[in-house]
Design an enzyme around this catalytic site. Sequence first.
Site, PDB file in Angstrom:
ATOM      1  N   TYR A   1       0.831  -1.199   0.000  1.00 35.14           N
ATOM      2  CA  TYR A   1       0.000   0.000   0.000  1.00 35.14           C
ATOM      3  C   TYR A   1       0.872   1.258   0.000  1.00 35.14           C
ATOM      4  CZ  TYR A   1      -3.566  -3.381   1.530  1.00 35.14           C
ATOM      5  OH  TYR A   1      -4.411  -4.470   1.637  1.00 35.14           O
TER       6      TYR A   1
ATOM      7  N   HIS B   1      -0.128 -12.265   1.633  1.00 38.26           N
ATOM      8  CA  HIS B   1      -0.865 -11.300   0.821  1.00 38.26           C
ATOM      9  C   HIS B   1      -0.952 -11.763  -0.634  1.00 38.26           C
ATOM     10  CE1 HIS B   1      -1.457  -6.699  -0.042  1.00 38.26           C
ATOM     11  NE2 HIS B   1      -2.552  -7.400  -0.198  1.00 38.26           N
TER      12      HIS B   1
END
Length: 330
Positions: free
Chosen positions: A56, A147
């Site tokens: 992110y 992830h």
Amino acid sequence: MRRNRLGSSAVEVTELSFGAAAIGNLFTAVDPARAAAAVDAAWDEDVRYFDTAPHYGLGLSERRLGEALRSRSRDSYVLSTKVGRVLDPLPADATGSGYNADGLSEGFAVPATHRRRWDFSADGVRRSIEDSLERLGLDRIDIAYLHDPDDHARAAFDEAYPALEKLRAQGVVGAIGAGMNQTAMLTRFLRDTDVDVVLCAGRYTLLDQSALDELLPEAAARGRSVVVGGVFNSGLLADPRPGATYDYTAAPLTLLDRALRIKAVTEGHGVPLRAAALHYPLAHPAVATVLVGIRSPGEVRDAAALLRREIPDELWDELRAEGLLTENGH
């Protein structure tokens, strides 16, 4: 705000959780003061679970979140981050090479000072955790997720997961799991490993109840927990209209029509569609929290207010009667 324990771990999360991708400049830049104010507003609303990832904003989300939380007692909140992508610095003369045609670095409006590299090796997991702790400026991570291991199944199961298991045993992380936009591999994690929790994005919503097929029953049967993200399916369930997005692309007309039909039912009971979308996953016994992406104080206050609304049982009954919810759903 109600809290729920993740599986058999000691980690407890609030039923509303703060998704920090947006304050990592997802799609557009967020002013640093606004990002900090969003975390402060979440705290004021009793939100105590915050989720981030190296991906992110090339670490920007982790840095901003860590800074915003640093003055709070470390035992008073839960923080999760993710492994699977490591960030390698780019040479100064190559920093423009990480941008896509849209001018974003894989969806984030940040300088492309690093490149993301998939790494589900044991060494990669350890490096990722160490790097995240440095960016966060904190002493521990409460939850670590694998992830998006979709295309890296062998390494994820054979190398990354055992590395996370060791880190949990050592107390470096409190709980471990995997986060994905699909249910099949998450169900495999529940069956074949000792994860505490899985993060399922977009697959248990008012528009997509596919997590009910296997994932949620498996989690409930094994005493594991599910964090549900993407409850608005990237926009369509927040504001269904022509041009709205579903899973980050233009929504097909059939799904737009379905969303509008759901909206008509919810509003017929005096309930905003967004409120029903937030409440729906929490009725399942395996679901511990809903994870909402936040980029401003107003957004977190709005989400908290929606979650405080009462939803009449008759609303869910009508959605089922209209064929808009799976019979064994809510």
